[in-house]
Scaffold this motif. Sequence first.
Motif, PDB file in Angstrom:
ATOM      1  N   TYR A   9       2.812  73.061  24.587  1.00  0.00           N
ATOM      2  CA  TYR A   9       1.990  71.917  24.983  1.00  0.00           C
ATOM      3  C   TYR A   9       2.563  71.265  26.236  1.00  0.00           C
ATOM      4  N   THR A  10       1.722  70.999  27.231  1.00  0.00           N
ATOM      5  CA  THR A  10       2.196  70.444  28.499  1.00  0.00           C
ATOM      6  C   THR A  10       1.783  68.995  28.734  1.00  0.00           C
ATOM      7  N   GLY A  11       0.979  68.446  27.832  1.00  0.00           N
ATOM      8  CA  GLY A  11       0.540  67.063  27.988  1.00  0.00           C
ATOM      9  C   GLY A  11       1.565  66.077  27.448  1.00  0.00           C
ATOM     10  N   PRO A  12       1.211  64.795  27.428  1.00  0.00           N
ATOM     11  CA  PRO A  12       2.129  63.769  26.930  1.00  0.00           C
ATOM     12  C   PRO A  12       2.397  63.912  25.426  1.00  0.00           C
ATOM     13  N   VAL A  13       3.660  63.892  25.044  1.00  0.00           N
ATOM     14  CA  VAL A  13       4.055  63.941  23.639  1.00  0.00           C
ATOM     15  C   VAL A  13       4.352  62.510  23.200  1.00  0.00           C
ATOM     16  N   THR A  14       3.675  62.079  22.146  1.00  0.00           N
ATOM     17  CA  THR A  14       3.870  60.742  21.590  1.00  0.00           C
ATOM     18  C   THR A  14       4.518  60.879  20.218  1.00  0.00           C
ATOM     19  N   LEU A  15       4.697  59.776  19.534  1.00  0.00           N
ATOM     20  CA  LEU A  15       5.168  59.795  18.153  1.00  0.00           C
ATOM     21  C   LEU A  15       4.078  59.227  17.266  1.00  0.00           C
ATOM     22  N   CYS A  16       3.968  59.761  16.061  1.00  0.00           N
ATOM     23  CA  CYS A  16       3.015  59.262  15.072  1.00  0.00           C
ATOM     24  C   CYS A  16       3.571  57.972  14.467  1.00  0.00           C
ATOM     25  N   SER A  17       2.786  56.915  14.479  1.00  0.00           N
ATOM     26  CA  SER A  17       3.249  55.635  13.938  1.00  0.00           C
ATOM     27  C   SER A  17       3.370  55.651  12.416  1.00  0.00           C
ATOM     28  N   ARG A  18       2.804  56.644  11.750  1.00  0.00           N
ATOM     29  CA  ARG A  18       2.874  56.730  10.283  1.00  0.00           C
ATOM     30  C   ARG A  18       4.110  57.456   9.787  1.00  0.00           C
ATOM     31  N   SER A  61      15.528  65.728  27.227  1.00  0.00           N
ATOM     32  CA  SER A  61      15.407  65.414  25.798  1.00  0.00           C
ATOM     33  C   SER A  61      14.131  66.009  25.219  1.00  0.00           C
ATOM     34  N   LEU A  62      13.039  65.892  25.936  1.00  0.00           N
ATOM     35  CA  LEU A  62      11.773  66.452  25.462  1.00  0.00           C
ATOM     36  C   LEU A  62      11.868  67.972  25.370  1.00  0.00           C
ATOM     37  N   ASP A  63      12.488  68.602  26.351  1.00  0.00           N
ATOM     38  CA  ASP A  63      12.673  70.056  26.311  1.00  0.00           C
ATOM     39  C   ASP A  63      13.491  70.469  25.090  1.00  0.00           C
ATOM     40  N   GLN A  64      14.513  69.686  24.742  1.00  0.00           N
ATOM     41  CA  GLN A  64      15.341  69.995  23.572  1.00  0.00           C
ATOM     42  C   GLN A  64      14.546  69.834  22.284  1.00  0.00           C
ATOM     43  N   VAL A  65      13.719  68.800  22.206  1.00  0.00           N
ATOM     44  CA  VAL A  65      12.878  68.603  21.022  1.00  0.00           C
ATOM     45  C   VAL A  65      11.923  69.781  20.868  1.00  0.00           C
TER      46      VAL A  65
END
Length: 84
Positions: A9-18, A61-65
């Motif tokens: 995935y190349t778009g913005p990665v967010t976090l789920c609030s749940r 950091s995102l690449d590591q995740v």
Amino acid sequence: MSMVSIKTYTGPVTLCSRCGQPSFTDDEIGHQHFMEQWDGIHCPRYPLAGEPITMNWNQMSLDQVKAGYPDTYPYSSLSAGVQA
């Protein structure tokens, strides 16, 4: 619903609030989880996700995740087909 891989995935990665796990927003479906999270998270909204939490990711950091995220998607059961 098509499943999207966090690894490609190349778009913005967010976090789920749940549940706090990585997620993304699709224009057609809305906020959802990645396919690698198939059986590895316990979000009450899965495969969709709660409201997105925007992260200001450091690219390393995102690449590591992305590289280290465990993949729990059942590929083998999909290729085996349904057993009667």
